[in-house]
Structures are given as structure tokens and as C-alpha cells.
Motif scaffolding. Sequence first.
Motif, short mmCIF file in Angstrom:
data_model
loop_
_atom_site.label_atom_id
_atom_site.label_comp_id
_atom_site.label_asym_id
_atom_site.label_seq_id
_atom_site.Cartn_x
_atom_site.Cartn_y
_atom_site.Cartn_z
N ILE A 79 0.98 -1.18 -0.07
CA ILE A 79 -0.13 -0.08 0.16
C ILE A 79 0.86 1.15 0.08
O ILE A 79 1.90 1.54 1.08
CB ILE A 79 -0.94 0.11 1.28
CG1 ILE A 79 -1.79 -1.36 1.32
CG2 ILE A 79 -1.83 1.40 1.19
CD1 ILE A 79 -2.78 -1.37 2.52
N ILE A 80 0.59 2.28 -1.01
CA ILE A 80 1.08 3.47 -0.80
C ILE A 80 0.16 4.41 -0.65
O ILE A 80 -0.96 4.46 -1.38
CB ILE A 80 1.89 3.78 -2.49
CG1 ILE A 80 2.85 2.75 -2.58
CG2 ILE A 80 2.57 5.03 -2.57
CD1 ILE A 80 3.20 2.70 -4.22
N MET A 81 0.41 5.21 0.17
CA MET A 81 -0.55 6.36 0.80
C MET A 81 -0.31 7.60 -0.25
O MET A 81 0.86 8.08 -0.24
CB MET A 81 -0.37 6.66 2.03
CG MET A 81 -0.69 5.53 3.13
SD MET A 81 -2.28 4.53 2.72
CE MET A 81 -3.36 5.83 3.40
N LEU A 82 -1.28 8.28 -0.64
CA LEU A 82 -1.23 9.50 -1.30
C LEU A 82 -1.44 10.68 -0.26
O LEU A 82 -2.76 10.66 0.53
CB LEU A 82 -2.29 9.67 -2.47
CG LEU A 82 -1.65 8.91 -3.65
CD1 LEU A 82 -2.81 8.88 -4.86
CD2 LEU A 82 -0.56 9.67 -4.32
N VAL A 99 2.23 0.58 6.05
CA VAL A 99 2.31 0.79 4.44
C VAL A 99 3.47 0.99 3.74
O VAL A 99 4.40 0.99 4.56
CB VAL A 99 1.33 2.16 4.06
CG1 VAL A 99 -0.12 2.24 4.62
CG2 VAL A 99 2.14 3.55 4.83
N ASN A 100 3.45 1.10 2.53
CA ASN A 100 4.83 0.68 1.86
C ASN A 100 5.32 1.92 1.16
O ASN A 100 6.34 1.97 0.48
CB ASN A 100 5.01 -0.19 0.85
CG ASN A 100 4.55 -1.80 1.38
OD1 ASN A 100 3.62 -2.18 1.68
ND2 ASN A 100 5.77 -2.33 1.61
N GLY A 101 4.84 3.16 1.53
CA GLY A 101 5.27 4.44 1.02
C GLY A 101 4.48 5.74 1.12
O GLY A 101 3.09 5.36 1.47
N PHE A 102 4.79 6.61 0.71
CA PHE A 102 4.11 7.94 0.85
C PHE A 102 4.37 8.80 -0.46
O PHE A 102 5.50 9.02 -0.45
CB PHE A 102 4.32 8.69 2.22
CG PHE A 102 3.84 7.84 3.28
CD1 PHE A 102 2.56 8.35 3.88
CD2 PHE A 102 4.67 7.27 4.03
CE1 PHE A 102 2.26 7.55 4.88
CE2 PHE A 102 4.12 6.37 5.32
CZ PHE A 102 3.13 6.61 5.62
#
Length: 222
Positions: A79-82, A99-102
Motif C-alpha cells: 500500500i502506498i498512501m497519497l 504501509v509501503n510508501g508515501f
Amino acid sequence: MTIRLVIADDQAMIRAGLRLVAETAPDVDVVGEAADGEQALAVTRRLRPDVLLMDIAMPRLDGLGAARRLLADPHPPKIIMLTTFDTDANLHASLRTGVNGFLLKTSPPEQLIEAVRAAASGDALIDPAVTMRVIASFATRHEPTVPPELATLTQRELEVLRLLARGLSNPEIAKELGIGDATIRTHVARVLQKLGLRDRVQAVVFAYEAGVVRAGQRERPC
């Protein structure tokens, strides 16, 4: 290998733009979309994508709540969060969710594709602006707590952790320290192993909370 991607955002134009960017990559296939957190849950569980690119602020169920539920599943996606970070007061809570990124919604297109590829491969990518302006902000609300695991790092590994926490990629860390990319990958892996961390996202949290780096320090050393 083709990366199966689902995009979740409550704004149709944003979803269309993200799809357009993602589909410029020959190894990314956008298999579904969602307009809120509840839809994101349903679409992701039905289609089982490799990566979910999801806005934090969405109606019915926000991205953080959706991420928590999905990551509790037996085989969750990456999951990548925006975020817009000015309005996402709960961004720091996402760091502990797994999660795996922003990414900022203003991030350049190539960074979005890089983040999707990194997540799919089990790595994580954090937009440097998020690293400094949000993560540092929440981390310095409390006095740093130095965990005993920090003492297990060599001086070189500590340098790598500092640079990693400031948002540098492996090639950028290699250039900064004057050593090869393969050596940096080894150092990063050892840092994560010694500290009991899963990925770079958790390493950033650890570094700020342990006082290895602090708010106000420059993102990229000269």
C-alpha cells in the motif's frame, strides 16, 4: 512481471490522472479503481492487486482505516498512501500501520512509478518532502528514546540510517558515501535486520524517534 495496481481516490479527475501516469509504465497494469475507503476494501479484496495506491482523505472510510483493515488480511497488497500533507493530520499514524510508501499528489510522474515498483518489490519509498515536513514534525513532539538496538549498528550503518531517514534513495546514499550500490543495499538490509524493522518506512520512524535525525536538519547533506 506486470504489477497489478488499484487506485483509490475520491476525486475522479485525480484517479484519471494517476491512471494515465501509471499506464505509461510498460510493467504496470491498472486493474481497478475506488472512490472511497469502503470501495477500496471491496475492489482490493476482489481483484487482489500487487499494489494499492490510496488517498488518505476519503469519505465513508478514510485511507488509513482501509489500510489497517487490508493489512490485517492474510495476503495484503503493498500500500502506498497519497497525501497533500497540509490537510492530512493523521499522516504520521500511517507510519505505524505498515504501509509501503508515501507520495505527495504533487510528486513528479516518475516518482509515482518508482514508488509502485519499489512497493511491488518489497521496498518502500517516501517522498522527501513528507519525510522532512511531516514525519519530522510529529516525531519531535516527544523526547527521543534511544533503543538499545541502536548500539548494534556500526558507524557506517549509522551513516546509512541517517541518510535513509532524510529521504535519499540507495543510489543517492551510495554517491554521498562514495561506495557502490550493491554495498549500500547490503548496509540497508543489515540496518533493518539489526533494528528489527521491516522496511524504509519503519526505518524513518525509528531514526526520528531515536534522535538519530531531528526536525530542522537538512534533508540532503552537502
